[in-house]
Design a protein around this motif. Sequence first.
Motif, PDB file in Angstrom:
ATOM      1  N   ASP A 144       0.678  -1.381   0.167  1.00  0.00           N
ATOM      2  CA  ASP A 144      -0.030   0.100   0.034  1.00  0.00           C
ATOM      3  C   ASP A 144       0.967   1.040   0.129  1.00  0.00           C
ATOM      4  OD1 ASP A 144      -2.221  -1.611   0.021  1.00  0.00           O
ATOM      5  OD2 ASP A 144      -2.515  -1.558   1.924  1.00  0.00           O
ATOM      6  N   THR A 145       2.035   1.122   0.651  1.00  0.00           N
ATOM      7  CA  THR A 145       2.945   2.531   0.809  1.00  0.00           C
ATOM      8  C   THR A 145       3.588   2.656  -0.804  1.00  0.00           C
ATOM      9  OG1 THR A 145       3.408   2.030   2.817  1.00  0.00           O
ATOM     10  CG2 THR A 145       4.875   3.234   1.676  1.00  0.00           C
ATOM     11  N   ASP A 146       3.886   1.570  -1.249  1.00  0.00           N
ATOM     12  CA  ASP A 146       4.580   1.803  -2.694  1.00  0.00           C
ATOM     13  C   ASP A 146       3.539   2.295  -3.524  1.00  0.00           C
ATOM     14  OD1 ASP A 146       6.802   0.441  -2.167  1.00  0.00           O
ATOM     15  OD2 ASP A 146       6.059  -1.636  -2.730  1.00  0.00           O
ATOM     16  N   ARG A 147       2.079   1.792  -3.714  1.00  0.00           N
ATOM     17  CA  ARG A 147       1.305   2.333  -4.358  1.00  0.00           C
ATOM     18  C   ARG A 147       0.833   3.854  -4.142  1.00  0.00           C
ATOM     19  NH1 ARG A 147      -2.208  -1.024  -3.067  1.00  0.00           N
ATOM     20  NH2 ARG A 147      -1.356  -2.684  -4.343  1.00  0.00           N
ATOM     21  N   ALA A 148       0.675   4.203  -2.956  1.00  0.00           N
ATOM     22  CA  ALA A 148       0.572   5.678  -2.484  1.00  0.00           C
ATOM     23  C   ALA A 148       1.824   6.461  -2.839  1.00  0.00           C
ATOM     24  CB  ALA A 148       0.674   5.607  -0.864  1.00  0.00           C
ATOM     25  N   HIS A 149       3.009   5.880  -2.909  1.00  0.00           N
ATOM     26  CA  HIS A 149       3.901   6.793  -3.460  1.00  0.00           C
ATOM     27  C   HIS A 149       4.089   7.087  -4.799  1.00  0.00           C
ATOM     28  CE1 HIS A 149       6.965   5.781   0.379  1.00  0.00           C
ATOM     29  NE2 HIS A 149       5.756   6.507   0.589  1.00  0.00           N
ATOM     30  N   ARG A 150       3.669   6.109  -5.457  1.00  0.00           N
ATOM     31  CA  ARG A 150       3.547   6.044  -7.175  1.00  0.00           C
ATOM     32  C   ARG A 150       2.587   6.995  -7.351  1.00  0.00           C
ATOM     33  NH1 ARG A 150       2.825   0.378  -9.852  1.00  0.00           N
ATOM     34  NH2 ARG A 150       2.939   2.129 -11.749  1.00  0.00           N
ATOM     35  N   ILE A 151       1.284   7.060  -6.561  1.00  0.00           N
ATOM     36  CA  ILE A 151       0.355   8.091  -6.999  1.00  0.00           C
ATOM     37  C   ILE A 151       0.720   9.475  -6.600  1.00  0.00           C
ATOM     38  CG2 ILE A 151      -2.132   8.908  -5.951  1.00  0.00           C
ATOM     39  CD1 ILE A 151      -2.453   5.741  -5.641  1.00  0.00           C
ATOM     40  N   VAL A 152       1.514   9.749  -5.569  1.00  0.00           N
ATOM     41  CA  VAL A 152       1.965  11.132  -5.256  1.00  0.00           C
ATOM     42  C   VAL A 152       3.073  11.564  -6.504  1.00  0.00           C
ATOM     43  CG1 VAL A 152       3.308  12.375  -3.655  1.00  0.00           C
ATOM     44  CG2 VAL A 152       1.592  11.073  -2.758  1.00  0.00           C
ATOM     45  N   LEU A 153       3.875  10.770  -6.774  1.00  0.00           N
ATOM     46  CA  LEU A 153       4.858  10.851  -7.886  1.00  0.00           C
ATOM     47  C   LEU A 153       4.174  11.166  -9.241  1.00  0.00           C
ATOM     48  CD1 LEU A 153       8.198  10.964  -8.413  1.00  0.00           C
ATOM     49  CD2 LEU A 153       7.858   8.470  -8.940  1.00  0.00           C
ATOM     50  N   ARG A 154       3.091  10.447  -9.526  1.00  0.00           N
ATOM     51  CA  ARG A 154       2.457  10.466 -10.789  1.00  0.00           C
ATOM     52  C   ARG A 154       1.900  12.073 -10.820  1.00  0.00           C
ATOM     53  NH1 ARG A 154      -1.023   6.538 -10.482  1.00  0.00           N
ATOM     54  NH2 ARG A 154       0.479   5.174 -11.061  1.00  0.00           N
ATOM     55  N   GLU A 155       1.249  12.471  -9.576  1.00  0.00           N
ATOM     56  CA  GLU A 155       0.401  13.793  -9.614  1.00  0.00           C
ATOM     57  C   GLU A 155       1.606  14.791  -9.776  1.00  0.00           C
ATOM     58  OE1 GLU A 155      -1.541  13.497  -6.124  1.00  0.00           O
ATOM     59  OE2 GLU A 155      -3.410  12.176  -6.778  1.00  0.00           O
ATOM     60  N   ALA A 156       2.597  14.677  -8.961  1.00  0.00           N
ATOM     61  CA  ALA A 156       3.800  15.708  -9.102  1.00  0.00           C
ATOM     62  C   ALA A 156       4.262  15.676 -10.681  1.00  0.00           C
ATOM     63  CB  ALA A 156       4.846  15.202  -8.281  1.00  0.00           C
ATOM     64  N   ILE A 157       4.696  14.608 -11.351  1.00  0.00           N
ATOM     65  CA  ILE A 157       5.160  14.790 -12.632  1.00  0.00           C
ATOM     66  C   ILE A 157       3.981  15.449 -13.418  1.00  0.00           C
ATOM     67  CG2 ILE A 157       5.394  13.121 -14.797  1.00  0.00           C
ATOM     68  CD1 ILE A 157       6.812  11.207 -12.652  1.00  0.00           C
ATOM     69  N   THR A 158       2.843  15.015 -13.361  1.00  0.00           N
ATOM     70  CA  THR A 158       1.813  15.832 -14.232  1.00  0.00           C
ATOM     71  C   THR A 158       1.929  17.327 -13.972  1.00  0.00           C
ATOM     72  OG1 THR A 158       0.301  13.757 -14.128  1.00  0.00           O
ATOM     73  CG2 THR A 158      -0.544  15.919 -14.555  1.00  0.00           C
ATOM     74  N   ALA A 159       1.995  17.618 -12.749  1.00  0.00           N
ATOM     75  CA  ALA A 159       2.004  19.221 -12.537  1.00  0.00           C
ATOM     76  C   ALA A 159       3.411  19.679 -13.196  1.00  0.00           C
ATOM     77  CB  ALA A 159       1.849  19.201 -11.027  1.00  0.00           C
ATOM     78  N   LEU A 160       4.403  19.101 -12.952  1.00  0.00           N
ATOM     79  CA  LEU A 160       5.597  19.703 -13.165  1.00  0.00           C
ATOM     80  C   LEU A 160       5.804  19.621 -14.622  1.00  0.00           C
ATOM     81  CD1 LEU A 160       8.224  18.324 -10.711  1.00  0.00           C
ATOM     82  CD2 LEU A 160       7.274  20.617 -10.997  1.00  0.00           C
ATOM     83  N   THR A 161       5.135  18.869 -15.618  1.00  0.00           N
ATOM     84  CA  THR A 161       5.366  18.737 -17.017  1.00  0.00           C
ATOM     85  C   THR A 161       3.892  19.596 -17.613  1.00  0.00           C
ATOM     86  OG1 THR A 161       3.824  16.692 -16.821  1.00  0.00           O
ATOM     87  CG2 THR A 161       6.277  16.520 -17.141  1.00  0.00           C
ATOM     88  N   ALA A 162       3.438  20.146 -16.967  1.00  0.00           N
ATOM     89  CA  ALA A 162       2.323  21.169 -17.498  1.00  0.00           C
ATOM     90  C   ALA A 162       2.987  22.436 -17.911  1.00  0.00           C
ATOM     91  CB  ALA A 162       1.205  21.256 -16.383  1.00  0.00           C
ATOM     92  N   ASP A 163       2.278  23.169 -18.851  1.00  0.00           N
ATOM     93  CA  ASP A 163       2.676  24.447 -19.117  1.00  0.00           C
ATOM     94  C   ASP A 163       2.683  25.444 -18.132  1.00  0.00           C
ATOM     95  OD1 ASP A 163       2.901  23.593 -21.805  1.00  0.00           O
ATOM     96  OD2 ASP A 163       0.988  24.192 -22.495  1.00  0.00           O
ATOM     97  N   ASN A 164       1.985  25.291 -17.057  1.00  0.00           N
ATOM     98  CA  ASN A 164       1.866  26.363 -16.169  1.00  0.00           C
ATOM     99  C   ASN A 164       2.372  25.705 -14.899  1.00  0.00           C
ATOM    100  OD1 ASN A 164      -0.262  24.749 -15.964  1.00  0.00           O
ATOM    101  ND2 ASN A 164      -1.645  26.235 -15.135  1.00  0.00           N
ATOM    102  N   ALA A 165       3.449  25.058 -15.062  1.00  0.00           N
ATOM    103  CA  ALA A 165       4.129  24.261 -13.757  1.00  0.00           C
ATOM    104  C   ALA A 165       4.042  25.161 -12.497  1.00  0.00           C
ATOM    105  CB  ALA A 165       5.480  23.448 -14.209  1.00  0.00           C
ATOM    106  N   PRO A 166       3.723  24.471 -11.332  1.00  0.00           N
ATOM    107  CA  PRO A 166       3.875  25.279 -10.048  1.00  0.00           C
ATOM    108  C   PRO A 166       5.221  25.416  -9.412  1.00  0.00           C
ATOM    109  CG  PRO A 166       3.014  23.246  -9.755  1.00  0.00           C
ATOM    110  CD  PRO A 166       3.085  23.476 -11.280  1.00  0.00           C
ATOM    111  N   SER A 167       5.415  26.273  -8.626  1.00  0.00           N
ATOM    112  CA  SER A 167       6.889  26.388  -8.042  1.00  0.00           C
ATOM    113  C   SER A 167       6.882  25.110  -7.089  1.00  0.00           C
ATOM    114  CB  SER A 167       6.990  27.422  -7.152  1.00  0.00           C
ATOM    115  OG  SER A 167       6.067  27.515  -6.206  1.00  0.00           O
ATOM    116  N   LEU A 168       8.198  24.578  -6.473  1.00  0.00           N
ATOM    117  CA  LEU A 168       8.125  23.463  -5.631  1.00  0.00           C
ATOM    118  C   LEU A 168       7.408  23.649  -4.532  1.00  0.00           C
ATOM    119  CD1 LEU A 168       9.568  20.913  -5.692  1.00  0.00           C
ATOM    120  CD2 LEU A 168      11.406  21.639  -4.634  1.00  0.00           C
ATOM    121  N   PRO A 169       7.146  24.855  -3.792  1.00  0.00           N
ATOM    122  CA  PRO A 169       6.739  25.157  -2.517  1.00  0.00           C
ATOM    123  C   PRO A 169       4.898  25.086  -2.676  1.00  0.00           C
ATOM    124  CG  PRO A 169       8.259  26.542  -2.598  1.00  0.00           C
ATOM    125  CD  PRO A 169       8.373  25.886  -3.904  1.00  0.00           C
TER     126      PRO A 169
END
Length: 263
Positions: free
Chosen positions: A147-172
Amino acid sequence: MRYLTSAQLETPMTTPESLRPWLTELTSTPVFDDLAQPFAHPPMATTTVVLRTEQSGRSRAFVVGAQTKASYSRPDQPAGCVRLRLEPGVTRQLLGVAAAELTDRAVRLDELPGPLGTFASELTQLPAEQAIGYLDNELPQRLSETDTDRAHRIVLREAITALTADNAPSLPELTARLAVSERQLRNLFTAGIGLSPKHFARIQRLRRVLAYAGNSPWSHLAANTGYYDQSHLTADFRTLMGVPPAAYLRGKLPAPTRCRLPR
């Protein structure tokens, strides 16, 4: 001198349904026998399993980790490849090591302790389609996910989606959105991709620039890909690609070296 990229020769293959949770892409490259043709390898934020078959029939299986800077090489043997690009966050489950241990390296698959490493012999003895069919039948039975592996992958996937968007947010902004600390996010990226969130975002932004380079002015590209201005694009491009943008488009690139493959 005109350089090719491996992406220009790759043909997408159908990924078996049972392997889709673990692979982002499956491609094949036919045997390439022009040993005079140099290749450019832009930075890549992906761990890739490569099944390489030389024209002589010799086959090798190895893993290429995330590449933080471009390289320029010339093939030393005619060869074709099948590439299995791994989903972010699954490197440890498939290969037995964190992605950071493979960054900027090429390692023989049979040297890695994960489930994929135990299949290296079979993968080098079978034709490409049969090798993928073998993985389709055998690999899912050897994998498990907590379950921990799965939760980490979900967070990582959401972060990747955000960082590859045209209006990528800052890290904070991103960590606040995901309800994790910057340290937690950095650890997830390091273990799951082999790069920090900042370096991952730089590489993805550069690859967007490369996709559109030559089709619009550099100032427009800078504005459309999230750079503060053209000078920042030029500086980042030079750091990651080894040459300024204009020189890259003119083909004024570093002299190619021999492909570095694990023995």
